[in-house]
Design a protein around this motif. Structure first.
Motif, short mmCIF file in Angstrom:
data_model
loop_
_atom_site.label_atom_id
_atom_site.label_comp_id
_atom_site.label_asym_id
_atom_site.label_seq_id
_atom_site.Cartn_x
_atom_site.Cartn_y
_atom_site.Cartn_z
N ARG A 147 13.31 37.34 -24.24
CA ARG A 147 12.30 38.36 -24.51
C ARG A 147 12.17 38.58 -26.02
O ARG A 147 11.06 38.60 -26.55
CB ARG A 147 12.70 39.68 -23.84
CG ARG A 147 11.59 40.32 -23.05
CD ARG A 147 12.11 41.51 -22.25
NE ARG A 147 12.53 41.10 -20.92
CZ ARG A 147 13.74 41.33 -20.40
NH1 ARG A 147 14.66 41.97 -21.08
NH2 ARG A 147 14.02 40.93 -19.18
N SER A 148 13.30 38.72 -26.70
CA SER A 148 13.29 38.96 -28.14
C SER A 148 12.70 37.77 -28.89
O SER A 148 11.94 37.95 -29.84
CB SER A 148 14.71 39.19 -28.67
OG SER A 148 15.35 40.17 -27.93
N ILE A 149 13.04 36.56 -28.47
CA ILE A 149 12.54 35.36 -29.14
C ILE A 149 11.02 35.26 -28.94
O ILE A 149 10.28 34.99 -29.87
CB ILE A 149 13.26 34.10 -28.64
CG1 ILE A 149 14.72 34.14 -29.10
CG2 ILE A 149 12.58 32.84 -29.17
CD1 ILE A 149 15.57 33.00 -28.60
N ALA A 150 10.56 35.54 -27.71
CA ALA A 150 9.13 35.50 -27.42
C ALA A 150 8.41 36.51 -28.31
O ALA A 150 7.33 36.23 -28.84
CB ALA A 150 8.88 35.80 -25.95
N GLU A 158 4.89 36.15 -35.16
CA GLU A 158 4.66 35.14 -36.19
C GLU A 158 3.44 34.26 -35.89
O GLU A 158 3.15 33.33 -36.61
CB GLU A 158 5.91 34.25 -36.33
CG GLU A 158 7.10 34.97 -36.91
CD GLU A 158 6.87 35.40 -38.37
OE1 GLU A 158 6.40 34.57 -39.17
OE2 GLU A 158 7.16 36.56 -38.70
N GLY A 159 2.78 34.53 -34.77
CA GLY A 159 1.56 33.81 -34.45
C GLY A 159 1.74 32.43 -33.84
O GLY A 159 0.81 31.64 -33.81
N PHE A 160 2.93 32.11 -33.37
CA PHE A 160 3.15 30.80 -32.76
C PHE A 160 2.70 30.75 -31.30
O PHE A 160 2.36 29.71 -30.77
CB PHE A 160 4.62 30.38 -32.85
CG PHE A 160 5.03 29.93 -34.23
CD1 PHE A 160 4.55 28.74 -34.75
CD2 PHE A 160 5.88 30.70 -35.00
CE1 PHE A 160 4.92 28.32 -36.02
CE2 PHE A 160 6.25 30.30 -36.27
CZ PHE A 160 5.77 29.10 -36.79
N ILE A 161 2.74 31.91 -30.64
CA ILE A 161 2.21 31.98 -29.27
C ILE A 161 1.21 33.14 -29.22
O ILE A 161 1.29 34.05 -30.05
CB ILE A 161 3.33 32.22 -28.22
CG1 ILE A 161 4.06 33.54 -28.47
CG2 ILE A 161 4.31 31.06 -28.21
CD1 ILE A 161 5.08 33.91 -27.40
N SER A 162 0.27 33.09 -28.27
CA SER A 162 -0.72 34.16 -28.27
C SER A 162 -0.18 35.41 -27.58
O SER A 162 -0.44 36.51 -28.02
CB SER A 162 -2.04 33.70 -27.65
OG SER A 162 -1.81 33.02 -26.45
N GLU A 163 0.56 35.24 -26.49
CA GLU A 163 1.13 36.41 -25.83
C GLU A 163 2.18 35.99 -24.82
O GLU A 163 2.31 34.80 -24.51
CB GLU A 163 0.05 37.23 -25.12
CG GLU A 163 -0.69 36.41 -24.06
CD GLU A 163 -1.84 37.17 -23.43
OE1 GLU A 163 -2.03 38.35 -23.76
OE2 GLU A 163 -2.52 36.57 -22.58
N TYR A 164 2.91 36.97 -24.32
CA TYR A 164 3.84 36.70 -23.24
C TYR A 164 3.86 37.91 -22.33
O TYR A 164 3.59 39.02 -22.76
CB TYR A 164 5.25 36.39 -23.77
CG TYR A 164 5.94 37.56 -24.43
CD1 TYR A 164 6.86 38.33 -23.71
CD2 TYR A 164 5.67 37.91 -25.74
CE1 TYR A 164 7.49 39.42 -24.30
CE2 TYR A 164 6.30 39.00 -26.33
CZ TYR A 164 7.20 39.75 -25.61
OH TYR A 164 7.82 40.82 -26.18
N SER A 165 4.11 37.66 -21.04
CA SER A 165 4.19 38.78 -20.10
C SER A 165 5.35 38.51 -19.16
O SER A 165 5.84 37.38 -19.07
CB SER A 165 2.89 38.90 -19.31
OG SER A 165 2.63 37.68 -18.65
#
Length: 133
Positions: free
Chosen positions: A34-37, A43-50
């Motif tokens: 969760r923290s890494i996501a 940092e803009g490497f992924i758009s989102e996580y759920s």
């Protein structure tokens, strides 16, 4: 692959999904993933996580980002640094710079998981979990 290295597992899943140009990928949800996501999103490497699922079977759904019309993955590489068999720690003076600051190092500090830049700003050292660029 050791079942207890959730970080390496997460990085591998993201790497594989990127190669296959998937829109999303799933990783088991732990405090660590969760923290890494969260850092990857900031940092803009992924758009989102759920987060989906129930109880023990919870997992994170990570939405990947691509650029350009030929959909180049934003993440060129993810590299696990500190492993369960060989932990890598760094004090605040020796925090790594990834590709001269183009990439980020994700550090586990006493104040939580953050980038090398953030750790430097807060004068913290910690365990170097991985590099992303």
């Amino acid at each position: 692959m050791a079942a207890n290295d959730t970080i390496a597992d997460m990085l591998t899943r993201i790497r594989n999904a990127n190669m296959a140009r998937h829109q999303t990928t799933q990783v088991p949800a732990t405090k660590m993933t969760r923290s890494i996501a969260k850092v990857l999103q900031e940092e803009g490497f992924i758009s989102e996580y759920s987060e989906n699922g129930e109880g023990v079977k919870r997992h994170l759904v990570i939405a990947l980002k691509y650029k350009g019309k030929n959909r180049q993955p934003l993440i060129t590489a993810l590299k696990r640094i500190s492993k369960p068999g060989l932990r890598v720690y760094s004090n605040r003076k020796e925090l790594p710079r990834v590709l001269g600051g183009i990439g980020i190092a994700i550090i586990s500090t006493s104040s939580g998981i953050m980038t090398d830049r953030e750790a430097r700003r807060q004068n913290l050292g910690g365990e170097v979990l991985c590099y992303v660029w």
